[in-house]
Design a protein around this motif. Structure first.
Motif, PDB file in Angstrom:
ATOM      1  N   TRP A  95       0.592  -1.131  -0.026  1.00  0.00           N
ATOM      2  CA  TRP A  95       0.038  -0.151  -0.020  1.00  0.00           C
ATOM      3  C   TRP A  95       0.587   0.671   0.042  1.00  0.00           C
ATOM      4  O   TRP A  95       1.641   1.288   0.887  1.00  0.00           O
ATOM      5  CB  TRP A  95      -0.922  -0.245   1.451  1.00  0.00           C
ATOM      6  CG  TRP A  95      -1.899   1.383   1.610  1.00  0.00           C
ATOM      7  CD1 TRP A  95      -1.684   2.635   2.055  1.00  0.00           C
ATOM      8  CD2 TRP A  95      -2.940   1.231   0.268  1.00  0.00           C
ATOM      9  NE1 TRP A  95      -2.908   2.932   2.023  1.00  0.00           N
ATOM     10  CE2 TRP A  95      -3.470   2.541   0.614  1.00  0.00           C
ATOM     11  CE3 TRP A  95      -3.418  -0.018  -0.739  1.00  0.00           C
ATOM     12  CZ2 TRP A  95      -5.248   2.867   0.220  1.00  0.00           C
ATOM     13  CZ3 TRP A  95      -5.486   0.797  -0.999  1.00  0.00           C
ATOM     14  CH2 TRP A  95      -5.815   1.848  -0.514  1.00  0.00           C
ATOM     15  N   ALA A  96       0.916   2.137  -0.750  1.00  0.00           N
ATOM     16  CA  ALA A  96       1.730   3.087  -1.329  1.00  0.00           C
ATOM     17  C   ALA A  96       0.855   4.476  -0.403  1.00  0.00           C
ATOM     18  O   ALA A  96       1.918   5.340  -1.028  1.00  0.00           O
ATOM     19  CB  ALA A  96       2.569   3.251  -2.454  1.00  0.00           C
ATOM     20  N   TYR A  97      -0.012   4.726   0.097  1.00  0.00           N
ATOM     21  CA  TYR A  97      -0.974   6.031  -0.393  1.00  0.00           C
ATOM     22  C   TYR A  97      -0.154   6.273   1.220  1.00  0.00           C
ATOM     23  O   TYR A  97      -1.249   7.006   1.955  1.00  0.00           O
ATOM     24  CB  TYR A  97      -1.855   5.998  -0.793  1.00  0.00           C
ATOM     25  CG  TYR A  97      -1.653   5.034  -1.506  1.00  0.00           C
ATOM     26  CD1 TYR A  97      -1.026   5.847  -3.177  1.00  0.00           C
ATOM     27  CD2 TYR A  97      -2.301   4.210  -1.855  1.00  0.00           C
ATOM     28  CE1 TYR A  97      -1.730   5.070  -4.634  1.00  0.00           C
ATOM     29  CE2 TYR A  97      -2.680   3.535  -3.121  1.00  0.00           C
ATOM     30  CZ  TYR A  97      -2.080   3.690  -4.298  1.00  0.00           C
ATOM     31  OH  TYR A  97      -1.993   3.118  -6.008  1.00  0.00           O
ATOM     32  N   GLY A  98       0.025   5.740   2.272  1.00  0.00           N
ATOM     33  CA  GLY A  98       0.060   5.530   3.929  1.00  0.00           C
ATOM     34  C   GLY A  98      -1.129   5.851   4.462  1.00  0.00           C
ATOM     35  O   GLY A  98      -2.036   5.268   3.938  1.00  0.00           O
ATOM     36  N   ASN A  99      -1.813   7.410   5.475  1.00  0.00           N
ATOM     37  CA  ASN A  99      -2.628   7.179   5.355  1.00  0.00           C
ATOM     38  C   ASN A  99      -4.322   8.631   4.913  1.00  0.00           C
ATOM     39  O   ASN A  99      -4.474   8.935   5.659  1.00  0.00           O
ATOM     40  CB  ASN A  99      -2.724   7.954   7.272  1.00  0.00           C
ATOM     41  CG  ASN A  99      -4.530   7.513   8.030  1.00  0.00           C
ATOM     42  OD1 ASN A  99      -4.874   6.094   7.498  1.00  0.00           O
ATOM     43  ND2 ASN A  99      -4.217   7.786   8.367  1.00  0.00           N
ATOM     44  N   ARG A 100      -3.646   8.822   3.853  1.00  0.00           N
ATOM     45  CA  ARG A 100      -4.041   9.806   3.011  1.00  0.00           C
ATOM     46  C   ARG A 100      -5.110   9.170   2.849  1.00  0.00           C
ATOM     47  O   ARG A 100      -5.638   8.231   2.636  1.00  0.00           O
ATOM     48  CB  ARG A 100      -3.627   9.909   1.691  1.00  0.00           C
ATOM     49  CG  ARG A 100      -2.356  10.800   2.153  1.00  0.00           C
ATOM     50  CD  ARG A 100      -1.129  10.717   0.191  1.00  0.00           C
ATOM     51  NE  ARG A 100      -0.394  11.620   0.620  1.00  0.00           N
ATOM     52  CZ  ARG A 100       0.657  10.958   0.774  1.00  0.00           C
ATOM     53  NH1 ARG A 100       0.729   9.418   0.848  1.00  0.00           N
ATOM     54  NH2 ARG A 100       2.298  11.737   1.285  1.00  0.00           N
ATOM     55  N   PRO A 101      -6.731   9.863   2.846  1.00  0.00           N
ATOM     56  CA  PRO A 101      -7.799   9.500   2.439  1.00  0.00           C
ATOM     57  C   PRO A 101      -7.631   9.737   0.908  1.00  0.00           C
ATOM     58  O   PRO A 101      -7.608   9.325   0.348  1.00  0.00           O
ATOM     59  CB  PRO A 101      -8.919  10.717   2.758  1.00  0.00           C
ATOM     60  CG  PRO A 101      -7.729  12.342   2.749  1.00  0.00           C
ATOM     61  CD  PRO A 101      -6.426  11.869   3.367  1.00  0.00           C
ATOM     62  N   VAL A 102      -8.587   8.018   0.473  1.00  0.00           N
ATOM     63  CA  VAL A 102      -8.832   7.502  -0.769  1.00  0.00           C
ATOM     64  C   VAL A 102      -9.625   7.296  -0.699  1.00  0.00           C
ATOM     65  O   VAL A 102     -11.259   6.612  -0.377  1.00  0.00           O
ATOM     66  CB  VAL A 102      -8.329   6.300  -0.380  1.00  0.00           C
ATOM     67  CG1 VAL A 102      -8.208   5.843  -1.745  1.00  0.00           C
ATOM     68  CG2 VAL A 102      -6.003   6.455  -0.655  1.00  0.00           C
ATOM     69  N   HIS A 103     -10.511   8.240  -1.360  1.00  0.00           N
ATOM     70  CA  HIS A 103     -12.088   8.068  -1.623  1.00  0.00           C
ATOM     71  C   HIS A 103     -12.203   6.783  -3.083  1.00  0.00           C
ATOM     72  O   HIS A 103     -11.479   6.772  -4.199  1.00  0.00           O
ATOM     73  CB  HIS A 103     -12.737   9.639  -2.676  1.00  0.00           C
ATOM     74  CG  HIS A 103     -12.325  10.314  -1.423  1.00  0.00           C
ATOM     75  ND1 HIS A 103     -13.257  11.597  -1.709  1.00  0.00           N
ATOM     76  CD2 HIS A 103     -11.958  10.570  -0.025  1.00  0.00           C
ATOM     77  CE1 HIS A 103     -13.132  12.708  -0.387  1.00  0.00           C
ATOM     78  NE2 HIS A 103     -12.793  11.086   0.795  1.00  0.00           N
TER      79      HIS A 103
END
Length: 208
Positions: A95-103
């Motif tokens: 998972w490359a996006y860390g804890n950024r919100p993903v909609h």
């Protein structure tokens, strides 16, 4: 914040194989780049470069926008459901996006995730507006071929960064096939990048 695309595609314009295969990307990344790699910029086009457009730490002989550099400016992802299913299937270590919100744009339920993932639905302008709010002044990263085309057709895409991999697939999921109209673009630059060619373009009349 800007609404941006950062994506890789084959030389014939596919972003995955017909069954969502992405192994060809790894194969291409493992190929040794030529020792002599001249960086080519479009000198006759706008000379301004994004702040994130730095020499990549993994390959200090090439110039372009590395994924980590790009992601540093991202506050929220707007992702198609098929793309989410593929990337989440790689496992938590990938998972490359860390804890950024993903909609995730979907009408189907999403399995629980330890990451900041939520399902969203509605018209494209509202989805983009909500993502920009969630980004908190940073950029929105749009991912997924069908979703990218819809945001482009809605006139809401500010920036397109495409890394063209030296591979011809012959068939698969096309990046822009299915767009509802023509879209005039302007090139910001093109660069030799990790044995590939990276193209940085913007729709004309962009607001950046």
């Amino acid at each position: 914040g800007r609404v941006r695309v950062y994506i890789a595609c084959s030389l014939d314009g596919f972003i995955s194989g017909p069954n969502n295969e992405l192994d060809w990307l790894s194969d291409a990344a493992e190929q040794k780049a030529p020792e002599s790699k001249d960086t080519v910029s479009t000198n006759d086009l706008p000379a301004k470069k994004d702040e994130g457009q730095k020499i990549d730490a993994e390959d200090n002989n090439s110039e372009g926008i590395g994924f980590e550099e790009f992601l540093n400016d991202v506050g929220c992802l707007l992702m198609g459901r098929n793309t989410y299913d593929v990337v989440s299937g790689f496992g938590p270590d990938m998972w490359a996006y860390g804890n950024r919100p993903v909609h995730v744009v979907t009408h189907r339920q999403i399995s629980s995730s330890k990451y900041n993932v939520s399902s969203v639905s509605g018209d494209i302008p509202q989805l983009v507006s909500d993502a920009l709010k969630a980004a908190g002044g940073k950029d929105v990263y749009v991912d997924g071929g069908n979703l990218i085309r819809q945001v482009l057709d809605a006139g809401l895409l500010d920036d397109i960064i495409i890394t063209m991999v030296p591979r011809i697939l012959g068939q698969g999921k096309s990046l822009f096939s299915g767009a509802l109209k023509q879209h005039p673009l302007e090139f910001v630059g093109h660069y030799s990048y990790q044995n590939s060619v990276q193209i940085h373009a913007r729709p004309k009349d962009h607001k950046c």
